[in-house]
Design a protein around this motif. Structure first.
Motif, PDB file in Angstrom:
ATOM      1  N   PHE A   5      27.377  24.109  28.540  1.00 18.83           N
ATOM      2  CA  PHE A   5      27.713  22.888  27.806  1.00 18.83           C
ATOM      3  C   PHE A   5      27.456  21.597  28.564  1.00 18.83           C
ATOM      4  CE2 PHE A   5      30.484  26.263  26.138  1.00 18.83           C
ATOM      5  CZ  PHE A   5      30.025  26.286  24.834  1.00 18.83           C
ATOM      6  N   LEU A   6      27.415  21.663  29.863  1.00 12.89           N
ATOM      7  CA  LEU A   6      27.177  20.452  30.648  1.00 12.89           C
ATOM      8  C   LEU A   6      25.678  20.214  30.791  1.00 12.89           C
ATOM      9  CD1 LEU A   6      29.894  21.016  33.382  1.00 12.89           C
ATOM     10  CD2 LEU A   6      29.909  19.246  31.617  1.00 12.89           C
ATOM     11  N   PRO A   7      25.242  18.944  30.878  1.00  9.81           N
ATOM     12  CA  PRO A   7      23.809  18.660  30.974  1.00  9.81           C
ATOM     13  C   PRO A   7      23.208  19.110  32.310  1.00  9.81           C
ATOM     14  CG  PRO A   7      25.088  16.626  31.058  1.00  9.81           C
ATOM     15  CD  PRO A   7      26.059  17.732  30.788  1.00  9.81           C
ATOM     16  N   HIS A   8      22.052  19.748  32.216  1.00  8.86           N
ATOM     17  CA  HIS A   8      21.319  20.207  33.402  1.00  8.86           C
ATOM     18  C   HIS A   8      20.220  19.207  33.743  1.00  8.86           C
ATOM     19  CE1 HIS A   8      22.750  24.444  33.846  1.00  8.86           C
ATOM     20  NE2 HIS A   8      23.217  24.163  32.650  1.00  8.86           N
ATOM     21  N   LEU A  46      34.582  22.081  35.752  1.00  9.56           N
ATOM     22  CA  LEU A  46      33.936  20.795  35.467  1.00  9.56           C
ATOM     23  C   LEU A  46      33.836  20.565  33.964  1.00  9.56           C
ATOM     24  CD1 LEU A  46      31.158  20.923  38.191  1.00  9.56           C
ATOM     25  CD2 LEU A  46      33.007  19.229  38.073  1.00  9.56           C
ATOM     26  N   PHE A  47      33.498  21.605  33.226  1.00  8.96           N
ATOM     27  CA  PHE A  47      33.425  21.475  31.771  1.00  8.96           C
ATOM     28  C   PHE A  47      34.797  21.115  31.194  1.00  8.96           C
ATOM     29  CE2 PHE A  47      33.977  23.531  27.593  1.00  8.96           C
ATOM     30  CZ  PHE A  47      33.177  22.676  26.858  1.00  8.96           C
ATOM     31  N   ARG A  48      35.849  21.791  31.677  1.00 12.66           N
ATOM     32  CA  ARG A  48      37.203  21.547  31.146  1.00 12.66           C
ATOM     33  C   ARG A  48      37.682  20.126  31.416  1.00 12.66           C
ATOM     34  NH1 ARG A  48      38.567  26.796  33.273  1.00 12.66           N
ATOM     35  NH2 ARG A  48      39.957  25.828  34.761  1.00 12.66           N
ATOM     36  N   VAL A  58      30.720  10.974  34.787  1.00 14.36           N
ATOM     37  CA  VAL A  58      29.826  11.822  33.992  1.00 14.36           C
ATOM     38  C   VAL A  58      29.337  12.942  34.909  1.00 14.36           C
ATOM     39  CG1 VAL A  58      27.827  10.317  34.446  1.00 14.36           C
ATOM     40  CG2 VAL A  58      27.787  11.870  32.492  1.00 14.36           C
ATOM     41  N   ILE A  59      29.312  14.159  34.362  1.00 20.67           N
ATOM     42  CA  ILE A  59      29.011  15.346  35.163  1.00 20.67           C
ATOM     43  C   ILE A  59      27.660  15.925  34.782  1.00 20.67           C
ATOM     44  CG2 ILE A  59      29.756  17.712  35.713  1.00 20.67           C
ATOM     45  CD1 ILE A  59      32.648  16.734  34.959  1.00 20.67           C
TER      46      ILE A  59
END
Length: 148
Positions: A5-8, A46-48, A58-59
């Motif tokens: 879910f987090l941007p790569h 990190l997602f949570r 921003v992660i």
């Protein structure tokens, strides 16, 4: 699974753009290999917290095997002893944090508590807003165990 879910960041250019693109928020980049267990755990963490910190941070995730551009510069895990490294940037400046571990450049030790990580990110953000390049962690991690 957090890493889904987090941007790569898929290239060195994307890493640079992520760091350059934010004027008011802390850029948090997790460098590592998402297939490793400890990395999966921190990606989930990190997602949570990503929604909770969205106003000041921003992660992004970056696989160090697919994007090796920063491995030497940031001393990222060449010997595979660190499943991940989390680094912080503000207005195109690398933010350092004294965790008590002897390494102020990055967070590269096990962390599993959401609030603890939010506190670290908030502390670095507040220091960055004040123009500091080095901040003191809200907790001393000198006794923390390294990864197995």
């Amino acid at each position: 699974m957090g890493s889904v879910f987090l941007p790569h960041l898929r290239t060195g250019w994307h890493v640079d753009q992520a760091i350059l693109s934010e004027d008011d928020r802390l850029v948090i980049i997790r460098f590592g290999r998402e297939e490793e267990r400890d990395c999966m755990i921190v990606d989930e963490l990190l997602f949570r917290i990503s929604e909770k910190i969205k106003n000041f941070g921003v992660i992004y995730l970056c696989n160090i095997d697919r994007v090796p551009d920063f491995n030497v510069m940031y001393e990222l895990d060449s010997d595979r002893s660190e499943p991940y490294t989390i680094m912080f940037f503000y207005r195109n400046k690398h933010m350092m944090c004294d965790f008590g571990t002897g390494n102020n450049n990055k967070l590269n030790f096990p962390i599993t508590d959401q609030q603890e990580l939010i506190d670290i990110i908030e502390t670095i953000y507040r220091g960055a807003k004040k123009g500091k390049g080095l901040v003191i962690s809200p907790k001393d991690y000198s006794a923390v165990r390294k990864f197995r």
